[in-house]
Design a protein around this motif. Structure first.
Motif, PDB file in Angstrom:
ATOM      1  N   LEU A 130      64.649 -31.219  27.677  1.00  0.00           N
ATOM      2  CA  LEU A 130      64.721 -31.842  27.992  1.00  0.00           C
ATOM      3  C   LEU A 130      65.340 -32.273  29.117  1.00  0.00           C
ATOM      4  O   LEU A 130      64.846 -33.210  29.857  1.00  0.00           O
ATOM      5  N   PHE A 131      64.816 -31.421  30.216  1.00  0.00           N
ATOM      6  CA  PHE A 131      65.220 -31.028  31.532  1.00  0.00           C
ATOM      7  C   PHE A 131      63.938 -31.580  32.010  1.00  0.00           C
ATOM      8  O   PHE A 131      63.766 -31.295  33.667  1.00  0.00           O
ATOM      9  N   ARG A 132      63.295 -30.580  31.976  1.00  0.00           N
ATOM     10  CA  ARG A 132      61.594 -31.377  32.266  1.00  0.00           C
ATOM     11  C   ARG A 132      61.216 -32.286  32.930  1.00  0.00           C
ATOM     12  O   ARG A 132      60.649 -32.687  33.821  1.00  0.00           O
ATOM     13  N   SER A 133      61.583 -33.684  31.669  1.00  0.00           N
ATOM     14  CA  SER A 133      60.890 -34.935  32.349  1.00  0.00           C
ATOM     15  C   SER A 133      61.892 -35.788  32.754  1.00  0.00           C
ATOM     16  O   SER A 133      61.744 -36.928  31.997  1.00  0.00           O
ATOM     17  N   ASN A 134      63.237 -35.814  32.795  1.00  0.00           N
ATOM     18  CA  ASN A 134      64.888 -36.514  32.235  1.00  0.00           C
ATOM     19  C   ASN A 134      63.715 -37.222  32.918  1.00  0.00           C
ATOM     20  O   ASN A 134      64.930 -38.164  33.369  1.00  0.00           O
ATOM     21  N   GLY A 135      63.950 -37.549  34.764  1.00  0.00           N
ATOM     22  CA  GLY A 135      63.389 -38.594  35.945  1.00  0.00           C
ATOM     23  C   GLY A 135      64.521 -38.275  36.815  1.00  0.00           C
ATOM     24  O   GLY A 135      64.958 -38.986  37.869  1.00  0.00           O
ATOM     25  N   PHE A 136      65.653 -37.121  36.431  1.00  0.00           N
ATOM     26  CA  PHE A 136      66.854 -36.188  37.466  1.00  0.00           C
ATOM     27  C   PHE A 136      66.274 -35.156  37.920  1.00  0.00           C
ATOM     28  O   PHE A 136      65.427 -34.366  37.502  1.00  0.00           O
ATOM     29  N   ARG A 137      66.867 -35.156  39.316  1.00  0.00           N
ATOM     30  CA  ARG A 137      66.980 -33.893  40.054  1.00  0.00           C
ATOM     31  C   ARG A 137      68.384 -33.204  40.833  1.00  0.00           C
ATOM     32  O   ARG A 137      69.363 -34.735  41.322  1.00  0.00           O
ATOM     33  N   ALA A 138      69.111 -32.189  39.922  1.00  0.00           N
ATOM     34  CA  ALA A 138      69.935 -31.823  40.305  1.00  0.00           C
ATOM     35  C   ALA A 138      70.422 -30.334  41.195  1.00  0.00           C
ATOM     36  O   ALA A 138      69.365 -28.996  40.350  1.00  0.00           O
ATOM     37  N   SER A 139      70.773 -30.108  41.697  1.00  0.00           N
ATOM     38  CA  SER A 139      71.001 -28.605  42.405  1.00  0.00           C
ATOM     39  C   SER A 139      71.961 -27.587  40.791  1.00  0.00           C
ATOM     40  O   SER A 139      71.994 -26.553  40.520  1.00  0.00           O
ATOM     41  N   ARG A 140      72.427 -28.777  39.654  1.00  0.00           N
ATOM     42  CA  ARG A 140      72.861 -27.440  38.709  1.00  0.00           C
ATOM     43  C   ARG A 140      72.539 -28.505  37.773  1.00  0.00           C
ATOM     44  O   ARG A 140      72.824 -29.546  37.478  1.00  0.00           O
TER      45      ARG A 140
END
Length: 263
Positions: A130-140
């Motif tokens: 789910l992290f791979r293409s969720n449209g978001f970017r975070a350091s954590r």
């Protein structure tokens, strides 16, 4: 400028890359809430836990915590798991009381489900995807997993844990230490199991729940720590416990499953 963005969007689409993947939205945290709905959880426990998350995202404390971040916004999704996993509420941007309330309302509307078997490893793998293409970017990036039983299906849970940690994902645990079948050692020590076999990554911790009435407070406290990015110290009793890698039989769930089949 509008034409330029249209050309970029078309190029991404033709290349099989979505606009969100090419230009993800920066947030302070990407959080997957992964909740156990296997048959070892009774309906009352499921309902109390669900309402605990609904109430948490309606609380001013959660909104204040996310506003305290550098960007003042987080991305959250809610999944439920047993032998398999289901995304109950899709990735949602939470950056205000209104968006937090919308997330809580969406969760409130979902029916309570139950899924056979207990595969923490499948839940972790599902969350990783789910992290791979969720449209978001975070350091954590954090997977917040709760449950009351050990892994008894799918790959061994340390394999899934290590794969997630290798990608920079932190796994925190909410082990539910309530009750289990008579003589069941695994349920009695599920907090130890989560500490040794499930959680991982920098600053990973568990927050055990030993009474059903503790769910709302424990859920809110855990979310506040994760959203705020606080560093923890070793605690006692119902306090948070940091991960400590020591020898432990992380296949205890699989062994108990084999024993029950052999009877």
């Amino acid at each position: 400028m509008r034409l330029q963005w249209a050309v970029i969007s078309s190029f991404c689409a033709l290349g099989g890359i979505t606009f969100a993947q090419q230009y993800p939205l920066a947030v302070d945290l990407e959080l997957v809430i992964a909740v156990d709905v296997s048959y070892s959880m009774d309906v009352e426990e499921q309902q109390v836990q669900r309402q605990g998350y609904v109430a948490a995202f309606r609380s001013p404390e959660i909104v204040n915590a996310l506003r305290g971040g550098a960007l003042g916004k987080v991305a959250v999704t809610y999944i439920e798991w047993g032998g398999s996993a289901v995304q109950v509420v899709p990735w949602s941007l939470i950056d205000s009381p209104e968006s937090a309330a919308r997330f809580a309302d969406a969760l409130q509307r979902q029916p309570v489900r139950r899924i056979s078997f207990t595969s923490i490893s499948n839940a972790l793998a599902f969350a990783r995807a789910l992290f791979r293409s969720n449209g978001f970017r975070a350091s954590r990036r954090i997977i917040d997993v709760s449950g009351d039983g050990p892994n008894n299906a799918g790959a061994p849970v340390p394999v899934a844990r290590n794969a997630a940690v290798a990608e920079g994902i932190v796994i925190d645990g909410l082990p539910i230490v309530l009750k289990g079948p008579p003589g069941s050692v695994s349920f009695a020590e599920i907090d130890v199991y989560y500490e040794k076999c499930v959680i991982g990554g920098e600053g990973a911790f568990i927050l055990p729940v030993t009474d059903i009435t503790q769910f709302p407070q424990a859920i809110r406290k855990k979310l506040l720590i994760e959203i705020s990015g606080l560093k923890l110290t070793e605690g006692r009793g119902q306090q948070m416990r940091l991960v400590q890698y020591k020898p432990y039989n992380c296949l205890v769930g699989e062994e108990l499953q084999e024993q029950s089949i052999g009877k």
